[in-house]
Write an enzyme that holds these catalytic residues in place. Sequence first.
Site, PDB file in Angstrom:
ATOM      1  N   ARG A  86       0.832  -1.204   0.000  1.00 14.17           N
ATOM      2  CA  ARG A  86       0.000   0.000   0.000  1.00 14.17           C
ATOM      3  C   ARG A  86       0.868   1.256   0.000  1.00 14.17           C
ATOM      4  NH1 ARG A  86      -4.795   1.762   4.343  1.00 14.17           N
ATOM      5  NH2 ARG A  86      -5.047   3.865   3.513  1.00 14.17           N
ATOM      6  N   ASN A 125     -10.479  -5.152  -0.291  1.00 14.11           N
ATOM      7  CA  ASN A 125     -10.628  -4.053  -1.243  1.00 14.11           C
ATOM      8  C   ASN A 125      -9.761  -4.240  -2.478  1.00 14.11           C
ATOM      9  OD1 ASN A 125     -12.563  -2.158  -0.383  1.00 14.11           O
ATOM     10  ND2 ASN A 125     -11.223  -1.462   1.263  1.00 14.11           N
ATOM     11  N   CYS A 178     -18.779  -3.288   2.326  1.00 13.23           N
ATOM     12  CA  CYS A 178     -18.031  -2.043   2.518  1.00 13.23           C
ATOM     13  C   CYS A 178     -18.553  -1.365   3.782  1.00 13.23           C
ATOM     14  CB  CYS A 178     -18.209  -1.122   1.311  1.00 13.23           C
ATOM     15  SG  CYS A 178     -17.298   0.433   1.448  1.00 13.23           S
ATOM     16  N   HIS A 188     -17.511   2.407  -3.244  1.00 12.45           N
ATOM     17  CA  HIS A 188     -16.826   3.695  -3.118  1.00 12.45           C
ATOM     18  C   HIS A 188     -17.265   4.691  -4.189  1.00 12.45           C
ATOM     19  CE1 HIS A 188     -13.248   2.094  -0.503  1.00 12.45           C
ATOM     20  NE2 HIS A 188     -14.442   1.873   0.026  1.00 12.45           N
ATOM     21  N   TYR A 226     -16.262   8.963  -0.585  1.00 10.42           N
ATOM     22  CA  TYR A 226     -15.207   8.906  -1.599  1.00 10.42           C
ATOM     23  C   TYR A 226     -15.500   9.788  -2.812  1.00 10.42           C
ATOM     24  CZ  TYR A 226     -12.695   5.162   0.773  1.00 10.42           C
ATOM     25  OH  TYR A 226     -11.969   4.431   1.681  1.00 10.42           O
TER      26      TYR A 226
END
Length: 462
Positions: A96, A150, A172, A202, A255
Amino acid sequence: MKNAIKIVTIGGGSSYTPELMEGFIKRYKEMPIKEIWLVDIEAGKEKLEIVGALAQRMWDATNYGVKVYTTLNRQEALKDADFVTTQFRVGLLDARIKDERIPLSYGMLGQETNGAGGIFKAFRTIPVMKEIVEDMKKLCPDAWLINFTNPSGMITEAVIKHFGWKKCIGLCNVPVHAMMDEPKLIHKELADLTYQFAGLNHFHWHKVFDKDGNDLTDELIEHINDRDAGTPVNIFEEPYNIQLLHSMHAVPCSYHRYYYMQKEMLEHSLDDFAHNGTRAEQVKRTEHELFDLYKNPDLHEKPAQLAKRGGAYYSDAACECINAIYNNKNTHMIVSTENKGAISCLDDDSIVEISCLISAQGARPLAWGKMPSSMKGSLQLMKAMEECVIEAAITGDYGKALEAFNINPVVENGRNSINVLNELLVAHEKYLPQFKTTIEKLKEKNIYPKDKVVVDLLNAGH
């Protein structure tokens, strides 16, 4: 389905696992769990042992006699499972960090599930999900797969549409945050309201109604920029344009800030990057604190500090989803599932995130109605982007990856876009076997990541 339930969690060494245990414990009288298997990889072995010990202590503090097993052998765990939950990160938090630092170093958004970083998380994850599904076909062919790895919508679409595992639901925490925090803004309780969600993971919108069917969406919009209005801790609360939301007559998910206020959100991301590092580096510090707490032999409950993680409430949603399936409850939840005509402007077999009734048959989506033009257009664009990402993840097609970059609204087009794509491919080489030939050609051209932190991670073998 058996009376005594076997649950398997892949990515069991995750910091979210104590919340998962808490959710199962509070629902035990409805779901008689026999055993829980926590599965991880060699690199996560230490965290798996720490979390597994805490999970067992949590159950031992009850009268339920549930046994928690930890293993690095996925096949051993999956045999005869009733429910499988997935919450893993291919490449761990170091991956990440690369996802976020490389785009940010070129002045582009570095975010875990949006933009270039989200695309590459899908590239790394989808092939692993294929392996899991193949194992499930052999070892637990009747099990439900509850995914909150995700990018959840794309992973769920790959599982259902491409790998043929229909008994899959994606989750989510963003809708959960909204429904937990928004009612107080209009002086209501959640029990007094009906929420309706539709869109993609999102990238969804919602409306809200009272018990008499009165539409309260515009009233809620007036307060959507108030403090604690349902935004997860990992998203900067740049104020929405209220006139825009009234025009759409819908509340966007948190988002959407990355799309509606791109310049402001990017400026904040770059400033935060300069002063505090990436969100991934901040989360890594939080994880160290959490696992220090988890080691305490006297701890037998979920610590409050877990709420600092942006994914808080994922795990409890997974427990409720399993409960709704097991007990045929027809529970209203917002999940990723097959569209089946619920959103008319998308294909029936597209995976959408939408209000559903969850029962023993799985998720039954509730129709949204006609989408206004602006929402329809952006939704179709994002779905096209997701489809390109999934195809590239499965085939290793560089051109399809470039197409996904090209149409993603938060990825800058041009030379920098190609530089970011190429550097991310090389940075994640060990997790992208489908792109092997492309990566070798890039390295022959001496194309490597330039960010110092990323270079150090690669030199250390991460």
